[in-house]
Enzyme design. Structure first.
Site, PDB file in Angstrom:
ATOM      1  N   GLU A 339     -16.330  -2.828   4.400  1.00 50.73           N
ATOM      2  CA  GLU A 339     -16.188  -2.528   2.978  1.00 50.73           C
ATOM      3  C   GLU A 339     -17.478  -1.895   2.452  1.00 50.73           C
ATOM      4  O   GLU A 339     -18.580  -2.334   2.782  1.00 50.73           O
ATOM      5  CB  GLU A 339     -15.900  -3.808   2.186  1.00 50.73           C
ATOM      6  CG  GLU A 339     -14.532  -4.406   2.432  1.00 50.73           C
ATOM      7  CD  GLU A 339     -13.431  -3.741   1.613  1.00 50.73           C
ATOM      8  OE1 GLU A 339     -13.749  -2.793   0.864  1.00 50.73           O
ATOM      9  OE2 GLU A 339     -12.280  -4.176   1.725  1.00 50.73           O
ATOM     10  N   HIS A 382      -9.243   3.529   5.278  1.00 44.31           N
ATOM     11  CA  HIS A 382      -8.102   2.676   4.939  1.00 44.31           C
ATOM     12  C   HIS A 382      -6.897   3.540   4.577  1.00 44.31           C
ATOM     13  O   HIS A 382      -5.745   3.146   4.782  1.00 44.31           O
ATOM     14  CB  HIS A 382      -8.480   1.758   3.774  1.00 44.31           C
ATOM     15  CG  HIS A 382      -7.564   0.591   3.592  1.00 44.31           C
ATOM     16  ND1 HIS A 382      -7.702  -0.317   2.576  1.00 44.31           N
ATOM     17  CD2 HIS A 382      -6.481   0.175   4.294  1.00 44.31           C
ATOM     18  CE1 HIS A 382      -6.759  -1.231   2.656  1.00 44.31           C
ATOM     19  NE2 HIS A 382      -5.999  -0.953   3.691  1.00 44.31           N
ATOM     20  N   ASP A 397      -8.254   4.273  -0.220  1.00 46.92           N
ATOM     21  CA  ASP A 397      -9.711   4.298  -0.123  1.00 46.92           C
ATOM     22  C   ASP A 397     -10.143   4.679   1.312  1.00 46.92           C
ATOM     23  O   ASP A 397      -9.363   4.497   2.242  1.00 46.92           O
ATOM     24  CB  ASP A 397     -10.284   2.928  -0.516  1.00 46.92           C
ATOM     25  CG  ASP A 397      -9.748   1.780   0.339  1.00 46.92           C
ATOM     26  OD1 ASP A 397      -8.518   1.569   0.341  1.00 46.92           O
ATOM     27  OD2 ASP A 397     -10.540   1.101   1.011  1.00 46.92           O
TER      28      ASP A 397
END
Length: 629
Positions: A339, A382, A397
């Site tokens: 992330e 993603h 994203d």
């Protein structure tokens, strides 16, 4: 625990693979940079931020120190309103007022259950919107979008929390336990530490300024967080990393499948190869994301989280374990998720040089360790992954403002040489590729600032005024940034379907999609095409058939055998890039303490699949249905 492989109806022991002790060290806050920095970049934001007067007025009204209010908002959102939409943690506006109904779907795959959402309502940190609305006497809907009322709501929450705790703060440091209480059910002080770190260092952007207050210290009654044991984080030696464990907790002892937020494993020794790295953005703040992954009701996690301002890395799940990050169980079982702090619609302002470099260094280390090719078939966004439970809600994203060319050059240590072949790769010049894009939400659509973009628009015919491509499941055909029916992204490879002048058509989602030849480069690789006379089904995942599960073992997540319903069909002379070969498989896991039979079993089916570059996503076809070309 024991890892098994189920092959053709015979249970074969793959080895006694202890999946690792759950780390129980105290989460430690990473030090903020000494120079006040926020999301940086020259591109105008879509997100708005409050005026200085909003903070000043709310501070006076609710007797909350203005510096604390500014630092609290900065720590949660960087002073931004997230474009009027909820963050991934369900928070609205610059004060991140939360609603359990707005929390993103589980990263495990499928959808969040009503019972799980109901439990989130019992967590005070996940239901602050309604509470703040009641405190300021305004409808909750107004606090979602009205910046002034949102700031008032945040100030009212801080004041009310102090009253409920019986705390009468006389100095800024006296507010520390109040901020800890508002941090939520994880019990972690990481967020509070970072907020008080921001008070010490200060922060500023073009509109708001929080002067540094170097004399501020954490509350003397709160113990400083303990540092993790040396070497606990899996990172290259020259990268600053901290380990903060994600939650692994049984939420409902009557249900072996109700737990969060990852699955212990022993990859790759247990048979689950680590084949991919998936790049995400957080759609929320760094601190909020770390805190969210520590909440067992989040039902989501990633292996690493990287901060925007300085590229600091926090690992939250060991790479041997399966994090719930991609919304696709085939991909989750064989990938590592990273992330990146940011909001996709404002990506260029969050994706800093420090973040790119830290992430590239980490990916290079992981790829070397697990023998992962450094290409766009294996280093995924993603947005390359389909949600296997609800396809139309698949994420997009890190979005069109992530500079894939630059990023992969940093990962590889140089540009990738072009290889001639029958395929083409999408390769617009990032700095000059600035298609007109919009951002649409419940209030309508607005134009985004022209800025470098990794995506090209796809049209139904070889001309600039031709309609944009649509999709039978998604609709689309717009230049909305979140509409991925008509956009192809840098690095993705496709088969050529036709040429006309300076235009090239590619096979994309069962259709011919036209784009400028100048936005492509030659690329090598194999293709697949449907066998003659067949309508070939296309799937979101590569799963065993229900009949291939061990007898008596409940299959799937949450309770039934995973469905293998096709999303599309292809036929005729369509061709698609062959990205990888995939054996049908499923990592069956339940909470360890439930002691269910055959826990941590890899169920392997008889069929094999090809992963193909189908549209914006990689999808799967059965090898028996297609011919290699």
């Amino acid at each position: 625990m024991t890892a098994h492989r189920y092959l053709a109806g015979v249970l074969a022991v793959a080895g006694l693979a202890v999946a690792g002790t759950i780390v129980a060290t105290t989460a430690s806050a990473q030090t903020r940079p000494t120079t006040p920095t926020g999301p940086a970049g020259p591109v105008a934001r879509v997100a708005r931020e409050p005026a200085p007067a909003d903070f000043a007025a709310a501070a006076r009204e609710f007797a909350v120190p203005e510096p604390l209010l500014l630092a609290y908002s900065y720590g949660l959102t960087g002073w931004q309103d997230h474009g009027g939409l909820p963050s991934a943690q369900g928070g609205y506006g610059p004060m991140h007022l939360t609603s359990p109904d707005a929390v993103a779907a589980s990263g495990r795959g499928g959808t969040r259950s009503a019972a799980a959402t109901a439990r989130l309502r019992t967590d005070p940190a996940r239901n602050t919107l309604a509470r703040a609305a009641a405190l300021v006497g305004q409808p909750a809907a107004r606090l979602r979008t009205d910046l002034t009322q949102n700031v008032r709501g945040g100030a009212a929450l801080l004041a009310d929390e102090a009253r409920q705790a019986g705390i009468r703060p006389a100095a800024l440091t006296d507010w520390y336990p109040v901020v800890v209480r508002l941090s939520g059910g994880s019990g972690s002080s990481t967020l509070a530490d970072d907020i008080f770190g921001t008070l010490r260092t200060g922060a500023a952007d073009a509109r708001l300024r929080l002067p540094a207050q170097p004399g501020i210290a954490t509350h003397p009654g709160i113990a400083a967080p303990k540092l993790p044991a040396a070497g606990q984080a899996e990172c290259p030696a020259d990268l600053a990393c901290t380990f903060v464990p994600a939650a692994y907790t049984w939420n409902n002892t009557a249900d072996a499948n109700d737990y969060g937020n990852y699955d212990p494993a022993d990859r790759p020794a247990d048979g689950n190869r680590i084949r991919y790295i998936v790049i995400h953005d957080t759609e929320g703040s760094f601190d909020g994301t770390v805190q969210w992954f520590q909440n067992p009701y989040a039902y989501t996690s990633a292996h690493y989280v990287i901060r925007s301002s300085d590229g600091a890395v926090t690992q939250m799940v060991h790479t041997r374990d399966v994090a719930w990050h991609a919304g696709n169980w085939t991909v989750n079982a064989e990938s590592i998720g990273i992330e990146h702090e940011g909001v996709a619609v404002d990506g260029a302002t969050w994706y800093t040089d420090a973040m790119y470099r830290s992430s590239a260094k980490l990916v290079r280390y992981l790829a070397h360790r697990y023998h992962i090719p450094l290409d766009r078939q294996h280093i995924l966004g993603h947005d390359d992954v389909a949600n296997d439970g609800n396809y139309v809600t698949s994420h997009w994203d890190p979005g069109p403002f992530w500079d894939w060319d630059r990023y992969l050059s940093l990962v590889r240590g140089g540009a990738q040489p072009q290889v001639a072949g029958r395929l083409v790769a999408v390769r617009p010049r990032f700095s000059t590729n600035r298609p007109p894009l919009k951002y649409c939400d419940s209030t309508g659509c607005r134009d985004l600032p022209a800025q470098p973009t990794n995506a090209v628009l796809l049209r139904t015919a070889p001309r600039d005024d031709a309609p944009l491509l649509t999709d039978p499941l998604l609709g689309g055909g717009t230049n909305d940034i979140a509409d991925w029916s008509d956009k192809a992204v840098t690095g993705r490879r496709y088969a050529v379907a036709g040429r006309s002048g300076d235009w090239t058509a590619i096979w994309y989602g069962g259709q011919q999609a036209w784009l400028h030849t100048a936005d492509l480069c030659a690329a090598g690789g194999a293709t697949v095409t449907p066998k003659a006379g067949r309508e070939v089904p296309v799937f979101a995942a590569a799963l065993p058939e229900p009949s291939e599960w061990p007898p008596g073992t409940p299959a799937g997540q949450p309770s039934t055998p995973p469905a293998m319903n096709p999303l599309y069909t292809i036929s005729g002379d369509q061709r698609y890039q062959l990205a990888d070969t995939q054996r049908a498989g499923y990592y069956y896991a339940r909470f360890d303490g439930a002691n269910v039979p055959l826990n941590h079993t890899i169920v392997v089916g008889a069929r094999s699949y090809y992963r193909i570059s189908f549209n914006h996503r990689y999808l799967y076809v059965r090898t028996s249905d297609v011919t290699l070309g």
